[in-house]
Scaffold this motif. Structure first.
Motif: not given
Length: 127
Positions: A1, A3-5
Protein backbone atom coordinates in the motif's frame (compact mmCIF):
# COMPACT_ATOMS: atom_id res chain seq x y z
CA UNK A 1 0.00 0.00 0.00
CA UNK A 2 1.47 3.30 -1.08
CA UNK A 3 1.36 6.09 1.41
CA UNK A 4 2.17 9.69 1.92
CA UNK A 5 5.94 9.09 1.96
CA UNK A 6 5.76 7.54 -1.51
CA UNK A 7 3.89 10.55 -2.86
CA UNK A 8 6.41 12.94 -1.31
CA UNK A 9 9.42 11.05 -2.71
CA UNK A 10 7.89 10.77 -6.19
CA UNK A 11 6.98 14.46 -6.26
CA UNK A 12 10.51 15.39 -5.15
CA UNK A 13 12.04 13.28 -7.95
CA UNK A 14 9.59 14.78 -10.45
CA UNK A 15 10.56 18.29 -9.34
CA UNK A 16 14.26 17.46 -9.77
CA UNK A 17 13.55 16.16 -13.28
CA UNK A 18 11.72 19.33 -14.30
CA UNK A 19 14.43 21.44 -12.68
CA UNK A 20 17.10 19.71 -14.75
CA UNK A 21 15.16 20.26 -17.97
CA UNK A 22 14.57 23.92 -17.20
CA UNK A 23 18.17 24.47 -16.10
CA UNK A 24 19.45 22.80 -19.28
CA UNK A 25 17.89 25.62 -21.24
CA UNK A 26 18.35 28.52 -18.84
CA UNK A 27 22.02 27.96 -17.95
CA UNK A 28 23.19 27.82 -21.54
CA UNK A 29 20.75 30.44 -22.90
CA UNK A 30 19.39 28.11 -25.57
CA UNK A 31 15.73 27.26 -25.16
CA UNK A 32 15.47 24.43 -27.70
CA UNK A 33 15.59 21.83 -24.93
CA UNK A 34 12.23 23.09 -23.69
CA UNK A 35 10.70 21.43 -26.76
CA UNK A 36 11.22 18.17 -24.88
CA UNK A 37 8.64 19.31 -22.33
CA UNK A 38 6.05 19.25 -25.14
CA UNK A 39 6.66 15.50 -25.52
CA UNK A 40 5.98 15.03 -21.79
CA UNK A 41 2.61 16.69 -22.25
CA UNK A 42 1.70 15.02 -25.55
CA UNK A 43 2.98 11.49 -24.78
CA UNK A 44 0.03 10.18 -22.71
CA UNK A 45 -2.62 11.59 -25.06
CA UNK A 46 -2.55 8.75 -27.67
CA UNK A 47 -2.87 6.13 -24.91
CA UNK A 48 -5.80 7.99 -23.40
CA UNK A 49 -7.63 8.52 -26.71
CA UNK A 50 -7.08 4.96 -27.93
CA UNK A 51 -8.07 3.55 -24.55
CA UNK A 52 -11.36 5.44 -24.72
CA UNK A 53 -11.97 4.25 -28.30
CA UNK A 54 -11.54 0.60 -27.33
CA UNK A 55 -14.67 -1.54 -27.25
CA UNK A 56 -15.52 -2.06 -23.57
CA UNK A 57 -17.40 -5.36 -23.79
CA UNK A 58 -17.05 -7.47 -20.64
CA UNK A 59 -18.53 -10.63 -22.14
CA UNK A 60 -16.43 -10.82 -25.32
CA UNK A 61 -12.86 -10.04 -24.28
CA UNK A 62 -10.52 -11.16 -27.05
CA UNK A 63 -7.29 -9.75 -25.61
CA UNK A 64 -5.86 -6.46 -26.83
CA UNK A 65 -7.29 -4.57 -29.76
CA UNK A 66 -5.32 -2.94 -32.52
CA UNK A 67 -6.42 0.56 -31.52
CA UNK A 68 -4.89 0.11 -28.07
CA UNK A 69 -1.67 -1.18 -29.62
CA UNK A 70 -1.59 1.87 -31.92
CA UNK A 71 -1.92 4.15 -28.89
CA UNK A 72 0.90 2.35 -27.11
CA UNK A 73 3.09 2.59 -30.22
CA UNK A 74 2.48 6.32 -30.57
CA UNK A 75 3.14 6.88 -26.86
CA UNK A 76 6.37 4.88 -27.10
CA UNK A 77 7.43 6.91 -30.12
CA UNK A 78 6.88 10.17 -28.25
CA UNK A 79 8.78 8.91 -25.20
CA UNK A 80 11.75 7.88 -27.34
CA UNK A 81 11.56 11.21 -29.16
CA UNK A 82 11.72 13.02 -25.81
CA UNK A 83 15.01 11.28 -25.04
CA UNK A 84 16.45 11.40 -28.57
CA UNK A 85 15.58 15.01 -29.42
CA UNK A 86 18.30 16.53 -27.19
CA UNK A 87 20.83 14.09 -28.68
CA UNK A 88 19.91 15.22 -32.20
CA UNK A 89 20.14 18.86 -31.16
CA UNK A 90 23.59 18.27 -29.65
CA UNK A 91 24.74 16.37 -32.74
CA UNK A 92 23.73 19.32 -34.93
CA UNK A 93 25.53 21.73 -32.56
CA UNK A 94 22.30 23.52 -31.70
CA UNK A 95 22.79 22.90 -27.96
CA UNK A 96 25.79 22.06 -25.82
CA UNK A 97 26.60 18.53 -24.65
CA UNK A 98 26.02 19.53 -21.01
CA UNK A 99 22.51 20.76 -21.86
CA UNK A 100 21.85 17.48 -23.65
CA UNK A 101 22.94 15.42 -20.64
CA UNK A 102 20.88 17.50 -18.23
CA UNK A 103 17.82 17.29 -20.46
CA UNK A 104 18.09 13.51 -20.96
CA UNK A 105 18.61 12.84 -17.24
CA UNK A 106 15.70 15.13 -16.39
CA UNK A 107 13.50 13.39 -18.94
CA UNK A 108 14.38 9.95 -17.63
CA UNK A 109 13.60 11.09 -14.08
CA UNK A 110 10.23 12.42 -15.22
CA UNK A 111 9.31 9.29 -17.16
CA UNK A 112 10.54 7.06 -14.32
CA UNK A 113 8.42 8.99 -11.84
CA UNK A 114 5.32 8.64 -13.99
CA UNK A 115 5.88 4.89 -14.37
CA UNK A 116 6.55 4.49 -10.64
CA UNK A 117 3.43 6.45 -9.79
CA UNK A 118 1.28 4.19 -11.96
CA UNK A 119 2.89 1.07 -10.46
CA UNK A 120 2.40 2.17 -6.84
CA UNK A 121 -1.11 3.52 -7.21
CA UNK A 122 -2.61 1.05 -9.68
CA UNK A 123 -5.89 -0.32 -8.36
CA UNK A 124 -6.46 -4.04 -8.85
CA UNK A 125 -9.79 -5.08 -10.31
CA UNK A 126 -11.67 -7.61 -8.23
CA UNK A 127 -14.30 -9.89 -9.72
Amino acid sequence: MAGLKTIIVLSFILAIGFLLVILSSALFKNYLTLLVVATYVIAPIPNWICGKAQNQDDFMDSGTSSIVELGRFMTGFLVVMGVALPAVFAHCDLIRIEAMVMSIIGGLLIYGTIISFTMFFHEQEEF
